[in-house]
Structure formats: structure tokens, C-alpha cells
Write a protein that holds these residues in place. Structure first.
Motif, mmCIF file in Angstrom:
data_model
loop_
_atom_site.group_PDB
_atom_site.id
_atom_site.type_symbol
_atom_site.label_atom_id
_atom_site.label_comp_id
_atom_site.label_asym_id
_atom_site.label_seq_id
_atom_site.Cartn_x
_atom_site.Cartn_y
_atom_site.Cartn_z
ATOM 1 N N LYS A 125 0.885 -1.451 -0.006
ATOM 2 C CA LYS A 125 -0.118 0.181 0.142
ATOM 3 C C LYS A 125 0.522 1.413 0.050
ATOM 4 C CE LYS A 125 -4.176 -0.014 2.129
ATOM 5 N NZ LYS A 125 -4.837 -0.761 3.657
ATOM 6 N N ASP A 126 1.788 1.330 1.042
ATOM 7 C CA ASP A 126 2.505 2.210 0.841
ATOM 8 C C ASP A 126 3.316 2.277 -0.125
ATOM 9 O OD1 ASP A 126 2.454 3.200 3.291
ATOM 10 O OD2 ASP A 126 4.565 2.954 3.915
ATOM 11 N N GLU A 127 4.154 1.336 -0.948
ATOM 12 C CA GLU A 127 4.483 2.002 -2.501
ATOM 13 C C GLU A 127 3.639 1.994 -3.194
ATOM 14 O OE1 GLU A 127 8.017 1.615 -3.440
ATOM 15 O OE2 GLU A 127 8.283 1.739 -1.253
ATOM 16 N N VAL A 128 2.814 0.961 -3.247
ATOM 17 C CA VAL A 128 1.195 2.223 -3.712
ATOM 18 C C VAL A 128 0.715 3.442 -3.887
ATOM 19 C CG1 VAL A 128 -1.085 1.847 -5.200
ATOM 20 C CG2 VAL A 128 0.159 -0.562 -5.039
ATOM 21 N N ARG A 129 0.676 3.485 -3.351
ATOM 22 C CA ARG A 129 -0.012 5.101 -2.226
ATOM 23 C C ARG A 129 0.926 6.174 -3.368
ATOM 24 N NH1 ARG A 129 -2.259 4.945 3.361
ATOM 25 N NH2 ARG A 129 -0.259 4.081 3.596
ATOM 26 N N ASN A 130 2.185 5.757 -2.844
ATOM 27 C CA ASN A 130 3.271 6.620 -3.855
ATOM 28 C C ASN A 130 3.748 7.023 -5.466
ATOM 29 O OD1 ASN A 130 4.176 7.821 -1.117
ATOM 30 N ND2 ASN A 130 6.021 6.101 -0.745
ATOM 31 N N VAL A 197 5.685 10.225 2.342
ATOM 32 C CA VAL A 197 7.396 10.176 3.166
ATOM 33 C C VAL A 197 7.064 9.074 4.584
ATOM 34 C CG1 VAL A 197 9.140 10.609 3.025
ATOM 35 C CG2 VAL A 197 8.186 11.603 1.490
ATOM 36 N N ASN A 198 6.593 8.823 4.606
ATOM 37 C CA ASN A 198 7.062 7.787 6.520
ATOM 38 C C ASN A 198 7.865 8.397 6.497
ATOM 39 O OD1 ASN A 198 6.149 6.964 8.720
ATOM 40 N ND2 ASN A 198 5.419 5.553 8.674
ATOM 41 N N CYS A 199 7.910 9.533 7.702
ATOM 42 C CA CYS A 199 9.510 10.027 8.329
ATOM 43 C C CYS A 199 10.126 8.827 9.333
ATOM 44 C CB CYS A 199 9.592 11.393 8.889
ATOM 45 S SG CYS A 199 9.154 12.255 7.619
ATOM 46 N N ALA A 200 8.934 8.058 9.899
ATOM 47 C CA ALA A 200 9.449 7.200 10.811
ATOM 48 C C ALA A 200 9.864 5.602 10.483
ATOM 49 C CB ALA A 200 7.878 6.684 12.053
ATOM 50 N N ALA A 201 9.080 5.776 9.404
ATOM 51 C CA ALA A 201 9.456 3.822 8.826
ATOM 52 C C ALA A 201 10.793 4.058 8.397
ATOM 53 C CB ALA A 201 8.574 3.110 7.777
ATOM 54 N N GLU A 208 18.064 10.764 3.872
ATOM 55 C CA GLU A 208 18.326 11.715 3.003
ATOM 56 C C GLU A 208 18.218 11.526 1.296
ATOM 57 O OE1 GLU A 208 21.940 13.807 3.901
ATOM 58 O OE2 GLU A 208 21.921 15.131 2.701
ATOM 59 N N SER A 209 18.830 10.322 1.293
ATOM 60 C CA SER A 209 18.412 9.585 -0.097
ATOM 61 C C SER A 209 16.762 9.239 -0.934
ATOM 62 C CB SER A 209 19.963 8.597 -0.818
ATOM 63 O OG SER A 209 19.300 7.904 0.399
ATOM 64 N N GLU A 210 16.754 8.940 0.401
ATOM 65 C CA GLU A 210 14.621 8.806 0.152
ATOM 66 C C GLU A 210 14.885 10.028 -0.811
ATOM 67 O OE1 GLU A 210 13.880 5.295 -0.189
ATOM 68 O OE2 GLU A 210 12.498 6.133 0.166
ATOM 69 N N LEU A 211 14.438 11.290 0.187
ATOM 70 C CA LEU A 211 14.146 12.517 0.079
ATOM 71 C C LEU A 211 14.589 13.716 -1.475
ATOM 72 C CD1 LEU A 211 13.840 13.804 3.700
ATOM 73 C CD2 LEU A 211 11.309 13.248 2.121
ATOM 74 N N LYS A 230 11.664 11.674 -3.110
ATOM 75 C CA LYS A 230 10.524 11.965 -3.518
ATOM 76 C C LYS A 230 10.411 13.460 -3.859
ATOM 77 C CE LYS A 230 10.064 8.137 -1.238
ATOM 78 N NZ LYS A 230 9.441 6.623 -2.320
ATOM 79 N N PHE A 231 11.297 13.897 -3.349
ATOM 80 C CA PHE A 231 11.258 15.721 -4.069
ATOM 81 C C PHE A 231 10.870 15.632 -5.433
ATOM 82 C CE2 PHE A 231 10.843 18.704 -0.282
ATOM 83 C CZ PHE A 231 10.989 18.039 0.953
#
Ligand SMILES: Nc1ncnc2c1ncn2[C@@H]1O[C@H](COP(=O)(O)OP(=O)(O)OP(=O)(O)O)[C@@H](O)[C@H]1O
Ligand SMILES: [Mg+2]
Length: 452
Positions: A125-130, A197-201, A208-211, A230-231
Motif C-alpha cells: 500500500k505504501d508503495e502504491v500510494r506513492n 514519506v513516512n519519516c518514522a519508517a 536523505e537519499s529517499e527525500l 521523493k521531492f
């Protein structure tokens, strides 16, 4: 002995267990309501009767004869697939009775299966949501109470200003994510991505590289050709920084710079990238408190706190409960493949007594359990007996959920003292006696809590 009595209460009340005791002669001496329901009989028709006449396939007679337990056998009774145990009760080496209990197989199967699937589903879900844009709009936010209407109104204004940063706060399960989706979908950015982006997960070293992404060779294991963050993926749309309160202090600093300068570099590159995104951040933490404790950067807090949406907890808008239930039952019917259509008044009254620390998500979960139990009984209406599992929770309902143990304890203390005063006609000596504390101590506490 007390514990034994509690077990017997539990068996009387727990509608997912059927239980029975037969004596050495095979006569039923105890049977719980669930089992009676399954058999479609009244207590009078069963208690004192020979079990072999009631359920010819019974294993209890074997257990009485041999003294051997049978654990975990499957059997079908009254159309229900059950998993059962029959245990001998032995005194002075003699079998004096047999205790038998069964659990509904379909609950077990369905539960196990559902739990595994939910786990997997949440991951995808998390992925698809993105990958896809957001799903919810304001019409999915149910609530007529003034408190929620005000927030909805403000959120609609925020949606119109499509570059303004929004900070959404509120307890767990109040609908923060729902609001973030709705704002995106009702803004001019709705055709562009909504990237959560779930900052907790995300582990701190990857955030940093995710963002912001990375270029080839930025670190060992970096993907060939690099990876956008993500940005970048959200360009034109919205970045939803969920659980922002969990972001490390160092990362908060990096995020602040990006928000101020409106540009960033991929990890390992010095080429600045400019994107056009709106940032929505959400948290169930008390950010002001965190700022005071130097756990959240004040400058970032002000940068995020441009439009602030404080979602009220469910207990502050209990008048919405019937509306929410009416909305959730059909939604859950689809998910659970049940056909519950209603809930009776007493059950609603019981739900209104609870303090709902987990808010609407918790309401969903509790209705889900109640609906499964109602469905097992082939009932299409939720009744108080389907809410018996809430009993333990209700005994704590005088304590509204607050964030720390200390404040919660103080709140409980305050309410217990207020209740003792009320119950004892505001006679301090009687109240102190009821609470088993010194009168002088009670005076202190009354003063501390401002109780008249
Ligand atoms: N006003 C509402 N009307 C209908 N459903 C709601 C409402 N608020 C929340 N929900 C439902 O409750 C569940 C929790 O909502 P959501 O995930 O948005 O909460 P949250 O505030 O982000 O919680 P957390 O802090 O735990 O992440 C979801 O299934 C959502 O659809
Ligand atoms: Mg959330």
C-alpha cells in the motif's frame, strides 16, 4: 479462587469460545451462551441432560472413559467448523468431569489469513500510494460537529492556496492522512503526484537519499544511473511528510535548508535541482513541547506551521459517533464480506462511554471485531454482547488519553477524587474514607486539582 471465578465469567461472556462441562456420568453441568447459541437450545434443554443425546459425536465421553485429553481436534457442529479441546478434570486419581471448549475455525482461518494479508498489503500500500495519486477527498471526511467543520473549512482554504505549507496535528487515528489527501485532491495540483514519506519508517541514514535522491556512485550499493528522491518525484504535486515529529534533528536541519532555498542536490552531486512542490507535514506529537525540549528545531517548526490544522480527537466530537458508525458499517461490510446493517441503541450508548484514545481508527477496529462476532451469530445488528471484549477498556474510560504516564496518572487521580466526592455527597471525610487516604492528604489533592 477469585481467578477461577473470573475464568468462568470470561467463558460466559466471550462469544468466540463455546464451553461446557459434563460430569462423570456424561450429564451437562455447565454450558456457556455461545455454545447454547450454536446448538440452538436453551439452558433448560441442555443442563442435566446426557451429552450423548445432545451431540452424538461428542468426544467428552471418550475423555471421561479414558481420562485422556484430546487437544485441538476439528469438528463441525450446527454448521460451524470448530477447533476443540476436551480435557479430563481429575480428583484423587478419578475422572470427575470433562471440560470441553471450541473456537470458531472461520475466525481463526480468516484472522490468520487476514493478518498475513494485511501485513503484505500494508507494505504494498505504501508503495502504491506513492505511485498513484491520493484517493480521498473532503467528502470522505465524515463529521458534522462544529470542531471538525471548522478544520474542514480551514483545510479547504489551504487547498486553494496551492503553494502554502500545511502542518496537520492531532492524536493517532484522527484522520491526518485523510486531510492531507483531501487537500491535495482539491488543489490545482491534483493532476500531479501525491508522494507520501513516512519519516518514522525510513531508517535515518536512508532518509536523505529517499527525500532528495542520489547520483550513481554516491555510496556503495547506489543504483546505476542514480535515483530520484521523493521531492523530485512529486514535482508539480505534493510531498506529504508524515510523522515529521520522528525526524532526526540533523535531518530536520537539512530539510529546513531545502524549504528555505527551494532547491536541493541529489546525494553525491553538486547540481542544484529546483522543484515545484507543496509540503504538507503531519504528526501526532506535541511539536511545541518538542521545540521546548530542543528535540524539534524551532526554525523548522515555524517554517512548517504556516497553516495549522488541529484535528480534534473523537472524544471531543462524540455527537458524530452515529454518523461515523453509519458510514463505517457498510465500508467494513465490503472489507469483511459481512452483511451487518445496524447497531442497537444500547451498543451505541456503550461506545459513547469510551474515551477513544485511538480515535476513528480504533472505532473502525472495534466495529470490525463486533461485526465479525455478529456475523458469526448470523445477526445483522451489532448488540452490546458483541462489544463485550471492550469491557476491560471501559473500566479505564475515566482516564482520557494524554501523552505521558505522569499526566495520565494525574488525570486518573483527579477523576477518581472528583468521583469519590460526588458519590459521597461532597463530604470530605467520607470521600477520604472511600479512597482510603488521610483527610489532610485529600485536602491537598483537592487543592492541587482545583476540585471544589
Ligand atoms: N473524519 C473521518 N471520517 C471517516 N473516516 C475517517 C475520518 N477520520 C479518520 N478516518 C479513518 O480512520 C483511519 C485513520 O485515519 P488516518 O490514517 O488519516 O489517521 P492519522 O491521523 O493519520 O493517524 P496516525 O497518527 O496513527 O497516522 C482511516 O481508515 C481513515 O479513513
Ligand atoms: Mg497517519
Amino acid at each position: 479462587m477469585e481467578a477461577v471465578l473470573l475464568v468462568s465469567d470470561l467463558l460466559m461472556e466471550n462469544s468466540s469460545i463455546s464451553a461446557m462441562v459434563v460430569n462423570h456420568a456424561g450429564l451437562v453441568i455447565f454450558i456457556n451462551p455461545t455454545y447454547l447459541n450454536i446448538l440452538g437450545k436453551t439452558e433448560d434443554e441442555v443442563v442435566g441432560k446426557f451429552i450423548g443425546d445432545i451431540t452424538p459425536d461428542t468426544r467428552t465421553l471418550f475423555v471421561l472413559r479414558t481420562g485422556k485429553a484430546i487437544v485441538g481436534y476439528n469438528w463441525t457442529i450446527g454448521g460451524y467448523k470448530m477447533i476443540a479441546c476436551a480435557l479430563p478434570l481429575i480428583k484423587n486419581g478419578k475422572v470427575i468431569a470433562c471440560f470441553a471448549y471450541s473456537l470458531f475455525m472461520d475466525i481463526w482461518d480468516a484472522k490468520d489469513l487476514a493478518e498475513n494479508l494485511m501485513c503484505e498489503l500494508n507494505m504494498y500500500k505504501d508503495e502504491v500510494r506513492n505511485l498513484y495519486s491520493s484517493r480521498y477527498t473532503f467528502k470522505d471526511i465524515i463529521g458534522d460537529a462544529q470542531a471538525i467543520r471548522n478544520v474542514k473549512f480551514l483545510a479547504q482554504q489551504a487547498a486553494r492556496h496551492s503553494s502554502t505549507t500545511v502542518l496537520i496535528t492531532g492524536e493517532s487515528g484522527t484522520g491526518k492522512e485523510l486531510f492531507a489527501h483531501s487537500i491535495h485532491n482539491c488543489s490545482s495540483r491534483y493532476n500531479f503526484p501525491f508522494v507520501r514519506v513516512n519519516c518514522a519508517a525510513i531508517p535515518e541514514n536512508l532518509l536523505e537519499s529517499e527525500l532528495f535522491g542520489y547520483v550513481e556512485g554516491a555510496f556503495t550499493g547506489a543504483r546505476k544511473g542514480g535515483n530520484p528522491g521523493k521531492f523530485e518525484l512529486a514535482n508539480g504535486g505534493t510531498v506529504f511528510l508524515d510523522e515529521i515529529g520522528e525526524m532526526s534533528f540533523a535531518m530536520q536541519g537539512k530539510l529546513l535548508v531545502v524549504l528555505q532555498e527551494k532547491e536541493f542536490e541529489r546525494l553525491g552531486s553538486n547540481q542544484p535541482i529546483r522543484v515545484n512542490v507543496r509540503v504538507i507535514a503531519a504528526t501526532n506529537r506535541d511539536l511545541e513541547d518538542m521545540v521546548e525540549q530542543n528535540r524539534f528545531r524551532e526554525d523548522l517548526y515555524y517554517r512548517l506551521n504556516v497553516i495549522r490544522l488541529e484535528i480534534p480527537p473523537l472524544r471531543q466530537r462524540l455527537e458524530d459517533m452515529p454518523l461515523l458508525i453509519r458510514y463505517l458499517i457498510p465500508k467494513l461490510n465490503v472489507k469483511l464480506r459481512t452483511s451487518v446493517i445496524d447497531i442497537n441503541e444500547d451498543a451505541v450508548k456503550q461506545l459513547l462511554k469510551y474515551s477513544w484514545p485511538g480515535n476513528i481508527r480504533e472505532l473502525e477496529n472495534i466495529l470490525e471485531r463486533a461485526m465479525i462476532l455478529a456475523d458469526v451469530e448470523r445477526s445483522n445488528s451489532i448488540d452490546t454482547k458483541h462489544l463485550l471484549f471492550m469491557k476491560g477498556k471501559l473500566s479505564y474510560n475515566c482516564a482520557p488519553f494524554t501523552s505521558t504516564l505522569k499526566t495520565s496518572m494525574e488525570e486518573i487521580e483527579k477523576q477518581l477524587i472528583a468521583k469519590a466526592m460526588e458519590d459521597n455527597g461532597y463530604d470530605k471525610a467520607l470521600a477520604a474514607k472511600a479512597l482510603d487516604i488521610d483527610l489532610s492528604w485529600l485536602y491537598k489533592k483537592l487543592k492541587k486539582h482545583g476540585i471544589q
